[in-house]
Design a protein around this motif. Structure first.
Motif, PDB file in Angstrom:
ATOM      1  N   SER A 141       0.830  -1.197   0.000  1.00 21.00           N
ATOM      2  CA  SER A 141       0.000   0.000   0.000  1.00 21.00           C
ATOM      3  C   SER A 141       0.867   1.251   0.000  1.00 21.00           C
ATOM      4  N   GLY A 142       0.541   2.151  -0.864  1.00 24.62           N
ATOM      5  CA  GLY A 142       1.304   3.380  -0.929  1.00 24.62           C
ATOM      6  C   GLY A 142       2.626   3.266  -1.649  1.00 24.62           C
ATOM      7  N   SER A 143       2.809   2.194  -2.395  1.00 21.08           N
ATOM      8  CA  SER A 143       4.116   1.979  -3.029  1.00 21.08           C
ATOM      9  C   SER A 143       4.456   3.066  -4.032  1.00 21.08           C
ATOM     10  N   ALA A 144       3.442   3.633  -4.673  1.00 15.40           N
ATOM     11  CA  ALA A 144       3.721   4.637  -5.689  1.00 15.40           C
ATOM     12  C   ALA A 144       4.447   5.841  -5.110  1.00 15.40           C
ATOM     13  N   ALA A 182       1.197  13.938 -11.119  1.00 13.61           N
ATOM     14  CA  ALA A 182       0.870  12.517 -11.229  1.00 13.61           C
ATOM     15  C   ALA A 182      -0.124  12.153 -10.132  1.00 13.61           C
ATOM     16  N   SER A 183      -0.772  11.025 -10.301  1.00 17.96           N
ATOM     17  CA  SER A 183      -1.700  10.572  -9.267  1.00 17.96           C
ATOM     18  C   SER A 183      -1.631   9.061  -9.131  1.00 17.96           C
ATOM     19  N   SER A 184      -2.112   8.583  -8.011  1.00 21.94           N
ATOM     20  CA  SER A 184      -2.192   7.138  -7.762  1.00 21.94           C
ATOM     21  C   SER A 184      -3.229   6.910  -6.678  1.00 21.94           C
ATOM     22  N   HIS A 185      -3.530   5.617  -6.445  1.00 26.60           N
ATOM     23  CA  HIS A 185      -4.449   5.294  -5.358  1.00 26.60           C
ATOM     24  C   HIS A 185      -3.620   4.793  -4.181  1.00 26.60           C
ATOM     25  N   SER A 186      -3.818   5.354  -3.032  1.00 25.19           N
ATOM     26  CA  SER A 186      -2.940   5.069  -1.893  1.00 25.19           C
ATOM     27  C   SER A 186      -2.989   3.621  -1.450  1.00 25.19           C
ATOM     28  N   THR A 187      -4.129   2.989  -1.605  1.00 24.31           N
ATOM     29  CA  THR A 187      -4.232   1.624  -1.104  1.00 24.31           C
ATOM     30  C   THR A 187      -3.898   0.594  -2.170  1.00 24.31           C
ATOM     31  N   ALA A 188      -3.641   1.046  -3.359  1.00 22.42           N
ATOM     32  CA  ALA A 188      -3.323   0.103  -4.430  1.00 22.42           C
ATOM     33  C   ALA A 188      -1.906  -0.417  -4.263  1.00 22.42           C
ATOM     34  N   GLY A 192     -10.280   9.342  -9.841  1.00 27.25           N
ATOM     35  CA  GLY A 192     -10.760   8.923  -8.523  1.00 27.25           C
ATOM     36  C   GLY A 192      -9.649   8.577  -7.555  1.00 27.25           C
ATOM     37  N   HIS A 193      -8.424   8.949  -7.880  1.00 34.52           N
ATOM     38  CA  HIS A 193      -7.291   8.682  -6.996  1.00 34.52           C
ATOM     39  C   HIS A 193      -7.292   9.621  -5.798  1.00 34.52           C
TER      40      HIS A 193
END
Lengths: 116, 114
Positions: A98-101, B92-98, B28-29
Protein backbone atom coordinates in the motif's frame (compact mmCIF):
# COMPACT_ATOMS: atom_id res chain seq x y z
CA UNK A 1 18.61 3.37 -0.01
CA UNK A 2 17.10 2.26 -3.26
CA UNK A 3 18.62 3.33 -6.57
CA UNK A 4 18.27 2.68 -10.27
CA UNK A 5 20.98 2.85 -12.90
CA UNK A 6 20.34 3.03 -16.61
CA UNK A 7 23.84 2.78 -18.10
CA UNK A 8 22.89 3.88 -21.61
CA UNK A 9 22.02 7.53 -21.98
CA UNK A 10 21.21 7.22 -25.67
CA UNK A 11 20.62 4.24 -27.96
CA UNK A 12 20.07 4.29 -31.71
CA UNK A 13 18.57 1.37 -33.60
CA UNK A 14 17.20 0.86 -37.07
CA UNK A 15 13.52 0.24 -37.56
CA UNK A 16 12.81 -3.48 -37.45
CA UNK A 17 15.89 -4.24 -35.38
CA UNK A 18 15.73 -5.73 -31.90
CA UNK A 19 16.14 -3.58 -28.82
CA UNK A 20 17.42 -4.07 -25.31
CA UNK A 21 17.52 -1.29 -22.72
CA UNK A 22 19.46 -1.97 -19.55
CA UNK A 23 18.37 -1.31 -15.99
CA UNK A 24 20.21 -2.21 -12.79
CA UNK A 25 18.74 -1.59 -9.37
CA UNK A 26 19.77 -1.55 -5.75
CA UNK A 27 17.10 -2.42 -3.24
CA UNK A 28 17.17 -3.99 0.23
CA UNK A 29 14.11 -6.18 -0.12
CA UNK A 30 12.17 -7.72 -2.95
CA UNK A 31 11.79 -4.90 -5.43
CA UNK A 32 8.80 -3.79 -7.38
CA UNK A 33 10.14 -2.88 -10.83
CA UNK A 34 8.68 -0.74 -13.56
CA UNK A 35 9.38 0.54 -17.03
CA UNK A 36 7.79 3.80 -18.11
CA UNK A 37 7.94 5.46 -21.52
CA UNK A 38 7.86 9.19 -22.22
CA UNK A 39 7.04 10.14 -25.79
CA UNK A 40 8.07 13.63 -26.92
CA UNK A 41 5.94 16.27 -25.24
CA UNK A 42 4.04 13.70 -23.22
CA UNK A 43 3.91 12.45 -19.67
CA UNK A 44 5.22 9.08 -18.59
CA UNK A 45 3.17 5.99 -19.36
CA UNK A 46 3.55 2.61 -17.72
CA UNK A 47 4.88 -0.08 -20.08
CA UNK A 48 5.09 -2.98 -17.65
CA UNK A 49 5.79 -3.92 -14.07
CA UNK A 50 7.12 -6.87 -12.08
CA UNK A 51 6.85 -7.99 -8.50
CA UNK A 52 6.77 -11.75 -8.41
CA UNK A 53 6.03 -14.80 -10.48
CA UNK A 54 7.30 -15.40 -13.96
CA UNK A 55 10.48 -13.38 -14.38
CA UNK A 56 9.62 -12.53 -17.98
CA UNK A 57 6.81 -10.00 -18.07
CA UNK A 58 4.89 -8.74 -21.04
CA UNK A 59 3.82 -5.17 -21.43
CA UNK A 60 2.05 -2.90 -23.83
CA UNK A 61 3.26 -2.07 -27.34
CA UNK A 62 5.04 -5.41 -27.70
CA UNK A 63 7.61 -4.77 -24.97
CA UNK A 64 8.81 -7.33 -22.47
CA UNK A 65 11.25 -7.26 -19.59
CA UNK A 66 13.18 -9.92 -17.73
CA UNK A 67 13.94 -9.82 -14.03
CA UNK A 68 17.27 -11.35 -13.05
CA UNK A 69 17.73 -11.30 -9.31
CA UNK A 70 21.32 -12.54 -9.47
CA UNK A 71 22.28 -9.61 -11.66
CA UNK A 72 19.95 -7.06 -10.05
CA UNK A 73 18.71 -6.27 -13.51
CA UNK A 74 15.41 -5.64 -15.21
CA UNK A 75 16.18 -5.15 -18.90
CA UNK A 76 13.55 -4.08 -21.38
CA UNK A 77 13.37 -5.76 -24.77
CA UNK A 78 11.47 -5.57 -28.01
CA UNK A 79 12.03 -7.97 -30.93
CA UNK A 80 11.30 -5.45 -33.69
CA UNK A 81 11.35 -1.72 -33.11
CA UNK A 82 8.90 0.63 -34.80
CA UNK A 83 9.57 4.28 -35.57
CA UNK A 84 6.89 5.23 -33.05
CA UNK A 85 8.97 3.66 -30.28
CA UNK A 86 11.35 6.62 -30.35
CA UNK A 87 11.02 8.04 -26.85
CA UNK A 88 12.65 8.29 -23.45
CA UNK A 89 12.47 5.15 -21.32
CA UNK A 90 12.62 5.15 -17.55
CA UNK A 91 13.19 2.25 -15.21
CA UNK A 92 11.88 2.60 -11.66
CA UNK A 93 12.05 0.62 -8.42
CA UNK A 94 9.93 0.71 -5.29
CA UNK A 95 8.46 -1.37 -2.50
CA UNK A 96 5.44 -3.55 -2.95
CA UNK A 97 2.46 -2.70 -0.83
CA UNK A 98 0.00 0.00 0.00
CA UNK A 99 1.30 3.38 -0.93
CA UNK A 100 4.12 1.98 -3.03
CA UNK A 101 3.72 4.64 -5.69
CA UNK A 102 4.92 7.25 -3.20
CA UNK A 103 8.27 5.57 -2.91
CA UNK A 104 9.31 5.04 -6.49
CA UNK A 105 12.85 5.88 -7.50
CA UNK A 106 13.41 6.55 -11.19
CA UNK A 107 16.50 6.00 -13.26
CA UNK A 108 17.94 8.80 -15.36
CA UNK A 109 16.35 7.51 -18.54
CA UNK A 110 17.52 6.15 -21.91
CA UNK A 111 16.76 8.12 -25.04
CA UNK A 112 15.85 5.82 -27.94
CA UNK A 113 16.31 7.01 -31.51
CA UNK A 114 14.90 4.89 -34.33
CA UNK A 115 16.44 5.21 -37.80
CA UNK A 116 14.27 4.58 -40.87
CA UNK B 1 -11.18 12.66 -21.33
CA UNK B 2 -7.66 13.35 -20.13
CA UNK B 3 -6.99 11.43 -16.91
CA UNK B 4 -4.41 13.83 -15.45
CA UNK B 5 -4.42 17.30 -16.92
CA UNK B 6 -2.09 20.19 -16.21
CA UNK B 7 -2.23 23.81 -17.21
CA UNK B 8 -0.47 25.62 -18.64
CA UNK B 9 1.58 23.34 -20.86
CA UNK B 10 4.17 26.05 -21.49
CA UNK B 11 5.16 28.93 -19.28
CA UNK B 12 7.81 31.54 -20.08
CA UNK B 13 8.47 34.20 -17.47
CA UNK B 14 11.08 36.54 -16.05
CA UNK B 15 13.19 35.97 -12.98
CA UNK B 16 11.52 37.18 -9.81
CA UNK B 17 7.98 36.61 -11.01
CA UNK B 18 5.43 34.35 -9.31
CA UNK B 19 3.63 31.65 -11.28
CA UNK B 20 1.23 28.78 -10.72
CA UNK B 21 0.62 25.45 -12.39
CA UNK B 22 -2.66 23.65 -11.95
CA UNK B 23 -3.37 19.93 -12.00
CA UNK B 24 -6.58 17.96 -12.02
CA UNK B 25 -7.20 14.21 -12.16
CA UNK B 26 -10.46 12.43 -12.93
CA UNK B 27 -9.31 8.93 -12.02
CA UNK B 28 -10.76 8.92 -8.52
CA UNK B 29 -7.29 8.68 -7.00
CA UNK B 30 -6.62 10.01 -3.54
CA UNK B 31 -2.90 10.73 -3.89
CA UNK B 32 -1.30 13.34 -6.11
CA UNK B 33 2.29 14.34 -6.75
CA UNK B 34 4.51 16.96 -8.27
CA UNK B 35 7.69 15.84 -9.98
CA UNK B 36 10.44 17.99 -11.45
CA UNK B 37 12.29 16.84 -14.57
CA UNK B 38 15.50 18.72 -15.22
CA UNK B 39 17.30 19.29 -18.51
CA UNK B 40 19.00 15.90 -18.21
CA UNK B 41 15.60 14.20 -17.93
CA UNK B 42 16.23 13.25 -14.30
CA UNK B 43 12.87 12.88 -12.54
CA UNK B 44 12.65 13.89 -8.89
CA UNK B 45 9.64 13.91 -6.60
CA UNK B 46 8.86 17.23 -4.96
CA UNK B 47 5.59 16.81 -3.10
CA UNK B 48 2.84 14.31 -2.49
CA UNK B 49 -0.62 14.86 -1.11
CA UNK B 50 -3.00 12.21 0.14
CA UNK B 51 -6.60 13.32 0.60
CA UNK B 52 -5.50 16.97 0.69
CA UNK B 53 -2.85 16.26 3.30
CA UNK B 54 0.85 16.79 2.59
CA UNK B 55 2.68 13.50 3.03
CA UNK B 56 5.90 13.99 1.11
CA UNK B 57 7.87 17.21 1.07
CA UNK B 58 11.29 16.65 -0.38
CA UNK B 59 14.08 19.17 -0.04
CA UNK B 60 12.48 21.90 -2.06
CA UNK B 61 12.92 25.67 -1.55
CA UNK B 62 10.18 27.42 0.40
CA UNK B 63 9.42 29.38 -2.74
CA UNK B 64 7.52 26.31 -3.90
CA UNK B 65 4.13 25.92 -2.27
CA UNK B 66 1.70 23.19 -3.22
CA UNK B 67 -1.99 23.48 -2.51
CA UNK B 68 -4.63 20.79 -2.69
CA UNK B 69 -8.18 22.17 -2.46
CA UNK B 70 -9.60 18.67 -2.83
CA UNK B 71 -8.26 15.24 -3.64
CA UNK B 72 -8.77 15.73 -7.38
CA UNK B 73 -6.68 18.90 -7.58
CA UNK B 74 -3.09 19.76 -6.74
CA UNK B 75 -1.67 23.14 -7.69
CA UNK B 76 1.90 24.34 -7.50
CA UNK B 77 2.73 27.97 -6.81
CA UNK B 78 6.27 29.24 -7.24
CA UNK B 79 7.41 32.58 -5.83
CA UNK B 80 10.40 34.65 -6.91
CA UNK B 81 11.29 32.45 -9.83
CA UNK B 82 14.97 31.72 -10.45
CA UNK B 83 16.81 30.53 -13.55
CA UNK B 84 17.34 27.13 -11.95
CA UNK B 85 13.60 26.61 -11.71
CA UNK B 86 13.48 26.09 -15.46
CA UNK B 87 12.32 22.51 -15.93
CA UNK B 88 9.35 20.38 -16.86
CA UNK B 89 6.98 19.87 -13.95
CA UNK B 90 4.85 16.76 -13.96
CA UNK B 91 1.74 16.14 -11.97
CA UNK B 92 0.87 12.52 -11.23
CA UNK B 93 -1.70 10.57 -9.27
CA UNK B 94 -2.19 7.14 -7.76
CA UNK B 95 -4.45 5.29 -5.36
CA UNK B 96 -2.94 5.07 -1.89
CA UNK B 97 -4.23 1.62 -1.10
CA UNK B 98 -3.32 0.10 -4.43
CA UNK B 99 -0.39 -2.27 -4.41
CA UNK B 100 0.35 -1.72 -8.06
CA UNK B 101 2.67 1.22 -7.52
CA UNK B 102 1.55 2.69 -10.81
CA UNK B 103 1.66 6.41 -11.30
CA UNK B 104 -0.48 8.23 -13.83
CA UNK B 105 1.22 11.29 -15.24
CA UNK B 106 0.04 14.48 -16.81
CA UNK B 107 1.68 15.78 -19.97
CA UNK B 108 3.93 18.15 -18.12
CA UNK B 109 4.30 21.90 -17.83
CA UNK B 110 7.50 23.31 -19.32
CA UNK B 111 8.63 26.32 -17.31
CA UNK B 112 11.28 28.61 -18.78
CA UNK B 113 12.67 31.36 -16.59
CA UNK B 114 14.52 34.13 -18.44
Amino acid sequence: AQSVTQPDIHITVSEGASLELRCNYSYGATPYLFWYVQSPGQGLQLLLKYFSGDTLVQGIKGFEAEFKRSQSSFNLRKPSVHWSDAAEYFCAVGPFGSGSARQLTFGSGTQLTVLP
Amino acid sequence: DTAVSQTPKYLVTQMGNDKSIKCEQNLGHDTMYWYKQDSKKFLKIMFSYNNKELIINETVPNRFSPKSPDKAHLNLHINSLELGDSAVYFCASSHSTANTGELFFGEGSRLTVL
